[in-house]
Design a protein around this motif. Structure first.
Motif, PDB file in Angstrom:
ATOM      1  N   ARG A  14       0.833  -1.209   0.000  1.00 31.22           N
ATOM      2  CA  ARG A  14       0.000   0.000   0.000  1.00 31.22           C
ATOM      3  C   ARG A  14       0.864   1.254   0.000  1.00 31.22           C
ATOM      4  N   ILE A  15       2.056   1.124   0.513  1.00 32.49           N
ATOM      5  CA  ILE A  15       2.958   2.275   0.596  1.00 32.49           C
ATOM      6  C   ILE A  15       3.321   2.784  -0.795  1.00 32.49           C
ATOM      7  N   LEU A  16       3.234   1.930  -1.776  1.00 31.49           N
ATOM      8  CA  LEU A  16       3.528   2.343  -3.156  1.00 31.49           C
ATOM      9  C   LEU A  16       2.590   3.452  -3.613  1.00 31.49           C
ATOM     10  N   ARG A  17       1.392   3.476  -3.073  1.00 30.64           N
ATOM     11  CA  ARG A  17       0.433   4.535  -3.416  1.00 30.64           C
ATOM     12  C   ARG A  17       0.994   5.905  -3.040  1.00 30.64           C
ATOM     13  N   PHE A  18       1.643   6.002  -1.865  1.00 26.22           N
ATOM     14  CA  PHE A  18       2.219   7.279  -1.445  1.00 26.22           C
ATOM     15  C   PHE A  18       3.368   7.692  -2.366  1.00 26.22           C
ATOM     16  N   ILE A  19       4.167   6.733  -2.751  1.00 30.59           N
ATOM     17  CA  ILE A  19       5.291   7.023  -3.630  1.00 30.59           C
ATOM     18  C   ILE A  19       4.772   7.457  -5.004  1.00 30.59           C
ATOM     19  N   TRP A  20       3.778   6.745  -5.507  1.00 34.59           N
ATOM     20  CA  TRP A  20       3.236   7.031  -6.830  1.00 34.59           C
ATOM     21  C   TRP A  20       2.622   8.430  -6.895  1.00 34.59           C
ATOM     22  N   LYS A  21       1.934   8.835  -5.826  1.00 36.59           N
ATOM     23  CA  LYS A  21       1.253  10.130  -5.808  1.00 36.59           C
ATOM     24  C   LYS A  21       2.155  11.270  -5.331  1.00 36.59           C
ATOM     25  N   ALA A  22       3.375  10.971  -4.975  1.00 35.94           N
ATOM     26  CA  ALA A  22       4.269  11.985  -4.399  1.00 35.94           C
ATOM     27  C   ALA A  22       4.554  13.101  -5.389  1.00 35.94           C
ATOM     28  N   ARG A  23       4.582  14.317  -4.835  1.00 35.08           N
ATOM     29  CA  ARG A  23       4.955  15.496  -5.615  1.00 35.08           C
ATOM     30  C   ARG A  23       6.271  16.014  -5.070  1.00 35.08           C
ATOM     31  N   LYS A  24       6.937  16.860  -5.859  1.00 37.88           N
ATOM     32  CA  LYS A  24       8.182  17.474  -5.386  1.00 37.88           C
ATOM     33  C   LYS A  24       7.889  18.193  -4.069  1.00 37.88           C
ATOM     34  N   PRO A  25       8.791  18.103  -3.114  1.00 40.25           N
ATOM     35  CA  PRO A  25       8.549  18.744  -1.815  1.00 40.25           C
ATOM     36  C   PRO A  25       8.187  20.229  -1.914  1.00 40.25           C
ATOM     37  N   SER A  26       8.787  20.958  -2.830  1.00 38.49           N
ATOM     38  CA  SER A  26       8.505  22.397  -2.926  1.00 38.49           C
ATOM     39  C   SER A  26       7.078  22.693  -3.387  1.00 38.49           C
ATOM     40  N   THR A  27       6.376  21.712  -3.948  1.00 37.84           N
ATOM     41  CA  THR A  27       4.996  21.932  -4.398  1.00 37.84           C
ATOM     42  C   THR A  27       3.971  21.504  -3.352  1.00 37.84           C
ATOM     43  N   VAL A  28       4.434  20.941  -2.232  1.00 39.09           N
ATOM     44  CA  VAL A  28       3.532  20.492  -1.170  1.00 39.09           C
ATOM     45  C   VAL A  28       3.415  21.616  -0.141  1.00 39.09           C
TER      46      VAL A  28
END
Length: 164
Positions: A14-28
């Motif tokens: 399930r953790i792959l979902r977080f990786i897949w949806k991750a955005r560059k830190p500066s855009t969060v």
């Protein structure tokens, strides 16, 4: 130690979902809190993972999503640190692992050293009670670099002096 089979063998993926949806830190701009007890070790309240805060319970996640307190501030500092590591979650976690492994070598002298002596954690704990800290570091939190330049023994002395 008794082997415990996983209740849901695919749960760890399930953790792959977080990786897949991750955005560059500066855009969060705000990290949502979600529940995932598989990845969060007991004894820890929250975990920042690719722009998401992982908690133990839905009650904790709901509270963190509605309120900005010192724990959310701690996790948001990690977001700002990721910006200073090339604006990359991968680079942030590579360095985090490097520092964690450095600390693990002396775990007999300092309990949980891989965590407590990690420069990223040292900065986050140093400023978690200062809810205005994130405003000061709009372009990223950089104090971790000062801690990274210290030797392990210097970090131990620093931590022990702060605990007094």
């Amino acid at each position: 130690m008794k082997f415990k089979p996983l209740r849901h063998p695919l749960r760890m993926f399930r953790i792959l979902r977080f990786i897949w949806k991750a955005r560059k830190p500066s855009t969060v701009h705000d990290m949502p809190a979600v529940v995932d007890t598989f990845w969060l070790k007991s004894g820890y309240e929250a975990l920042t993972f690719f722009g998401t805060i992982i908690t133990h319970s839905q009650k904790e996640a709901d509270y963190m999503n509605r309120h900005f307190d010192k724990l959310k501030n701690h996790e948001m500092i990690h977001l700002k640190q990721a910006i200073t590591t090339g604006d990359s979650w991968w680079q942030f976690y590579r360095l985090y692992l490097k520092f964690w492994l450095q600390g693990r070598r002396i775990r007999k002298r300092f309990k949980n050293a891989g965590y407590w002596l990690n420069p990223f954690e040292m900065e986050a704990y140093e400023h978690m009670n200062d809810l205005g800290y994130l405003e000061q570091c709009r372009n990223g939190a950089t104090e971790w670099q000062r801690f990274a330049d210290m030797s392990i023994d210097e970090r131990i002395r620093y931590k022990r002096n702060r605990l007094r």
